[in-house]
Motif scaffolding. Structure first.
Motif, PDB file in Angstrom:
ATOM      1  N   GLU A 116       0.837  -1.203   0.000  1.00 45.43           N
ATOM      2  CA  GLU A 116       0.000   0.000   0.000  1.00 45.43           C
ATOM      3  C   GLU A 116       0.866   1.246   0.000  1.00 45.43           C
ATOM      4  OE1 GLU A 116      -3.305   2.207   2.884  1.00 45.43           O
ATOM      5  OE2 GLU A 116      -2.920   0.064   3.129  1.00 45.43           O
ATOM      6  N   ALA A 117       1.933   1.222   0.793  1.00 45.33           N
ATOM      7  CA  ALA A 117       2.845   2.358   0.843  1.00 45.33           C
ATOM      8  C   ALA A 117       3.569   2.530  -0.500  1.00 45.33           C
ATOM      9  CB  ALA A 117       3.854   2.168   1.969  1.00 45.33           C
ATOM     10  N   GLY A 125       5.595   4.008   7.240  1.00 47.54           N
ATOM     11  CA  GLY A 125       5.296   4.662   8.510  1.00 47.54           C
ATOM     12  C   GLY A 125       4.127   5.615   8.418  1.00 47.54           C
ATOM     13  N   ASN A 126       3.953   6.260   7.264  1.00 41.12           N
ATOM     14  CA  ASN A 126       2.825   7.174   7.083  1.00 41.12           C
ATOM     15  C   ASN A 126       1.511   6.412   6.937  1.00 41.12           C
ATOM     16  OD1 ASN A 126       4.516   9.407   7.202  1.00 41.12           O
ATOM     17  ND2 ASN A 126       4.874   9.401   4.987  1.00 41.12           N
ATOM     18  N   LEU A 159       2.742  -0.509  16.235  1.00 39.58           N
ATOM     19  CA  LEU A 159       2.566  -1.131  14.918  1.00 39.58           C
ATOM     20  C   LEU A 159       3.860  -1.064  14.106  1.00 39.58           C
ATOM     21  CD1 LEU A 159      -0.999   0.105  13.875  1.00 39.58           C
ATOM     22  CD2 LEU A 159      -0.350  -1.893  15.232  1.00 39.58           C
ATOM     23  N   ARG A 160       4.583   0.036  14.196  1.00 43.55           N
ATOM     24  CA  ARG A 160       5.846   0.153  13.465  1.00 43.55           C
ATOM     25  C   ARG A 160       6.864  -0.855  13.963  1.00 43.55           C
ATOM     26  NH1 ARG A 160       8.358   6.015  12.730  1.00 43.55           N
ATOM     27  NH2 ARG A 160       9.981   4.668  11.868  1.00 43.55           N
ATOM     28  N   GLU A 234      20.033   8.828   9.032  1.00 41.97           N
ATOM     29  CA  GLU A 234      19.038   9.873   9.001  1.00 41.97           C
ATOM     30  C   GLU A 234      17.715   9.273   8.545  1.00 41.97           C
ATOM     31  OE1 GLU A 234      19.267  12.976   9.920  1.00 41.97           O
ATOM     32  OE2 GLU A 234      21.365  12.813  10.488  1.00 41.97           O
ATOM     33  N   LEU A 235      16.644   9.528   9.293  1.00 47.46           N
ATOM     34  CA  LEU A 235      15.334   8.960   8.956  1.00 47.46           C
ATOM     35  C   LEU A 235      14.525   9.952   8.131  1.00 47.46           C
ATOM     36  CD1 LEU A 235      14.413   7.299  12.373  1.00 47.46           C
ATOM     37  CD2 LEU A 235      15.453   6.246  10.359  1.00 47.46           C
TER      38      LEU A 235
END
Length: 235
Positions: A116-117, A125-126, A159-160, A234-235
C-alpha cells in the motif's frame, strides 16, 4: 477423538492456561472444541486464543477439527473470533464496521501494508500513522486533541515495531470500550521472532531468557539495532 472445552471466562490467566494445555494435547485424528461454557472474552485474549487455535490446527494438517455450541456466541462471532482460526461462522476479521464502543478483531497483513505504501509512493510509517490515528479517534471518541495525538503516537510506535523489527507476517488488533466501567482495552498481537531475538544483535547486552529481554527492553536507550559503535542513519 479428543474433546476440548473452552473456558467460561477467557481472561488473561485463563487464556494463557488454556493455550498451554492446548499444546500439551496428545496426537489425535480428530479434535472437537466445545464452546458451551464461553461467556466472556476480552480483546487481547480473543486475538491470542484465535491465533493459538489457528497455529494448533496448522501443525496437524491430517487431523479433523470440529466445533460445538458456538452458534449462540453472537459477540465473539460478530467480532470475527471464529473465522480468525478457520471456523466458517460469524464475521471475517475486520468485516464488522466497528463503532464508538469497539473495534472488531482485525488482521493487517504486513506485506500488504508495505505494498500500500509503495503503490502510493509513500513511506510505510505514514500508512501506519493514518491507521493509528483512526484507531485513536475510535478509542477516544474524539476527532482531535492531546489524547488523540498521544494515543496515535503510542499505537503507531507499536505497529511500526511489528513491521520493522518482529518479522511477523501479520498484525492483529482488537478493542472494546465498556461505558459502565469507563474502561477501554486495546490489544495488539503479532507472532514475530520475539524481544530476545530482536535484542540479540546487540553485543553489549547479556540476555538469559525472554523475561530478561523484556525487562531490558523497558529501559531507555536499549535497542537491538542502535548501540555503541553503530552509525545512526538519518530517517
Amino acid at each position: 477423538m479428543i474433546q476440548v472445552k473452552i473456558p467460561q471466562n477467557l481472561s488473561l490467566i485463563n487464556a494463557l492456561n488454556f493455550c498451554n494445555r492446548l499444546w500439551d494435547l496428545k496426537q489425535s485424528d480428530e479434535y472437537t472444541f466445545d464452546f458451551v461454557n464461553l461467556c466472556r472474552v476480552e480483546p487481547f485474549t480473543m486475538a491470542y486464543v484465535a491465533n493459538e487455535l489457528k497455529r494448533f490446527r496448522e501443525t496437524k494438517p491430517k487431523s479433523k477439527f470440529t466445533a460445538l455450541n458456538h452458534k449462540n456466541k453472537s459477540y465473539a462471532a460478530h467480532m470475527g473470533f471464529f473465522r480468525a482460526f478457520g471456523l466458517k461462522f460469524g464475521n471475517e476479521p475486520g468485516e464488522a464496521a466497528g463503532s464508538s464502543t469497539y473495534l472488531p478483531l482485525t488482521i493487517l497483513n504486513v506485506a500488504e501494508l508495505k505494498k500500500e505504501a509503495a503503490d502510493s509512493y509513500d513511506h510505510v510509517g505514514n500508512v501506519i500513522e493514518a491507521k493509528s490515528e483512526r484507531i485513536a479517534k475510535i478509542l477516544t471518541r474524539l476527532e482531535e486533541g492531546d489524547l488523540v495525538d498521544t494515543l496515535t503516537f503510542s499505537i503507531r510506535e507499536i505497529l511500526r515495531n511489528v513491521v520493522e523489527h518482529s518479522d511477523s507476517e501479520v498484525i492483529e488488533y482488537c478493542a472494546q470500550y465498556w461505558p459502565t466501567k469507563n474502561l477501554v482495552e486495546f490489544a495488539v498481537l503479532d507472532t514475530g521472532n520475539g524481544i530476545k531475538h530482536g535484542l540479540s544483535t546487540n553485543p553489549y547486552l547479556k540476555i538469559k531468557d525472554e523475561r530478561d529481554a523484556l525487562h531490558l527492553a523497558m529501559l531507555p536507550g536499549v535497542s537491538g539495532k542502535m548501540f555503541k559503535g553503530v552509525k545512526k542513519r538519518e530517517l
